[in-house]
Design a protein around this motif. Sequence first.
Motif, mmCIF file in Angstrom:
data_model
loop_
_atom_site.group_PDB
_atom_site.id
_atom_site.type_symbol
_atom_site.label_atom_id
_atom_site.label_comp_id
_atom_site.label_asym_id
_atom_site.label_seq_id
_atom_site.Cartn_x
_atom_site.Cartn_y
_atom_site.Cartn_z
ATOM 1 N N LEU A 79 36.943 50.324 29.905
ATOM 2 C CA LEU A 79 36.266 49.071 30.237
ATOM 3 C C LEU A 79 35.209 49.273 31.323
ATOM 4 O O LEU A 79 34.204 48.565 31.350
ATOM 5 N N LYS A 80 35.398 50.255 32.182
ATOM 6 C CA LYS A 80 34.439 50.481 33.267
ATOM 7 C C LYS A 80 33.030 50.770 32.739
ATOM 8 O O LYS A 80 32.055 50.533 33.435
ATOM 9 N N HIS A 81 32.921 51.247 31.493
ATOM 10 C CA HIS A 81 31.618 51.579 30.930
ATOM 11 C C HIS A 81 30.944 50.410 30.209
ATOM 12 O O HIS A 81 29.749 50.483 29.923
ATOM 13 N N VAL A 82 31.697 49.360 29.902
ATOM 14 C CA VAL A 82 31.138 48.275 29.079
ATOM 15 C C VAL A 82 31.380 46.875 29.640
ATOM 16 O O VAL A 82 30.960 45.892 29.033
ATOM 17 N N ILE A 83 32.023 46.775 30.784
ATOM 18 C CA ILE A 83 32.413 45.445 31.277
ATOM 19 C C ILE A 83 31.195 44.574 31.569
ATOM 20 O O ILE A 83 30.173 45.044 32.055
ATOM 21 N N LEU A 113 41.958 50.256 31.198
ATOM 22 C CA LEU A 113 41.719 49.214 30.208
ATOM 23 C C LEU A 113 40.726 49.771 29.198
ATOM 24 O O LEU A 113 39.728 50.388 29.584
ATOM 25 N N LEU A 114 41.014 49.571 27.923
ATOM 26 C CA LEU A 114 40.133 50.071 26.867
ATOM 27 C C LEU A 114 39.569 48.907 26.064
ATOM 28 O O LEU A 114 40.295 47.961 25.747
ATOM 29 N N HIS A 115 38.291 48.999 25.723
ATOM 30 C CA HIS A 115 37.662 48.006 24.869
ATOM 31 C C HIS A 115 37.561 48.600 23.468
ATOM 32 O O HIS A 115 36.972 49.667 23.279
ATOM 33 N N PHE A 145 39.834 43.911 41.900
ATOM 34 C CA PHE A 145 38.608 43.466 42.568
ATOM 35 C C PHE A 145 37.993 44.598 43.398
ATOM 36 O O PHE A 145 36.773 44.707 43.496
ATOM 37 N N GLN A 146 38.826 45.435 43.996
ATOM 38 C CA GLN A 146 38.321 46.601 44.733
ATOM 39 C C GLN A 146 37.602 47.546 43.769
ATOM 40 O O GLN A 146 36.578 48.133 44.114
ATOM 41 N N THR A 147 38.155 47.689 42.572
ATOM 42 C CA THR A 147 37.515 48.524 41.550
ATOM 43 C C THR A 147 36.166 47.932 41.162
ATOM 44 O O THR A 147 35.167 48.658 41.068
ATOM 45 N N PHE A 148 36.131 46.622 40.943
ATOM 46 C CA PHE A 148 34.858 45.964 40.629
ATOM 47 C C PHE A 148 33.828 46.277 41.722
ATOM 48 O O PHE A 148 32.699 46.658 41.442
ATOM 49 N N GLU A 149 34.246 46.071 42.967
ATOM 50 C CA GLU A 149 33.316 46.218 44.091
ATOM 51 C C GLU A 149 32.814 47.652 44.253
ATOM 52 O O GLU A 149 31.648 47.874 44.565
ATOM 53 N N SER A 150 33.687 48.617 44.012
ATOM 54 C CA SER A 150 33.294 50.011 44.241
ATOM 55 C C SER A 150 32.540 50.638 43.071
ATOM 56 O O SER A 150 31.886 51.661 43.263
#
Length: 190
Positions: A79-83, A113-115, A145-150
């Motif tokens: 998910l980190k690549h497509v969120i 998390l996988l999309h 949220f820490q992951t989102f921010e970083s």
Amino acid sequence: MYLTRGAEATVKLENELIVKERVPKRYRLKELDERIRKERTKAEARLISEARRLGIPTPIIHDIQNSTIVMQYVPGTPLKHVIDESLSQQLGELVGRLHTGGIIHGDLTTSNLLHYKDRIYMIDFGLAFMDPGIEAKGVDIHVLFQTFESTHHDHEALTDAFCKGYRQTCENAEEVLERVKEIEKRGRYA
């Protein structure tokens, strides 16, 4: 083929299935180590299955043997690549269902998390546990949220979208989201 080798487990792809095996810890007595790895493996498989019953897309468990779980391979994109905001809202809905069911993921990051085919799959329940409490839910979301921010430049929009989805499915969402703010303040001044 090894997909990952971590401190706790190795994850391999064999015959279109994921094989996750908890690695022995040489610093523990052999009998104790075997028991701990077996118990943690069973607990992880049970929580994956329980999350699936709550409507959370997860890999299907095919087999559990000692400290090994054999499960469905989900050929998704982390998910980190497509969120985006839409996926973040969808994720909020899933986490709300998970938390309403009393399950805490324990490592809620966009890497776990996988999309795939318009769905978000939760993977790696190795740190997951049952806890109906507000604090545990708040910590779970704080980690995300820490992951989102970083890792994401538009983290505020992702956070807002997540909260919108979370409010739709979590029975005590406002209380949990308030706790997330408290947890964030604790970390800021520690």
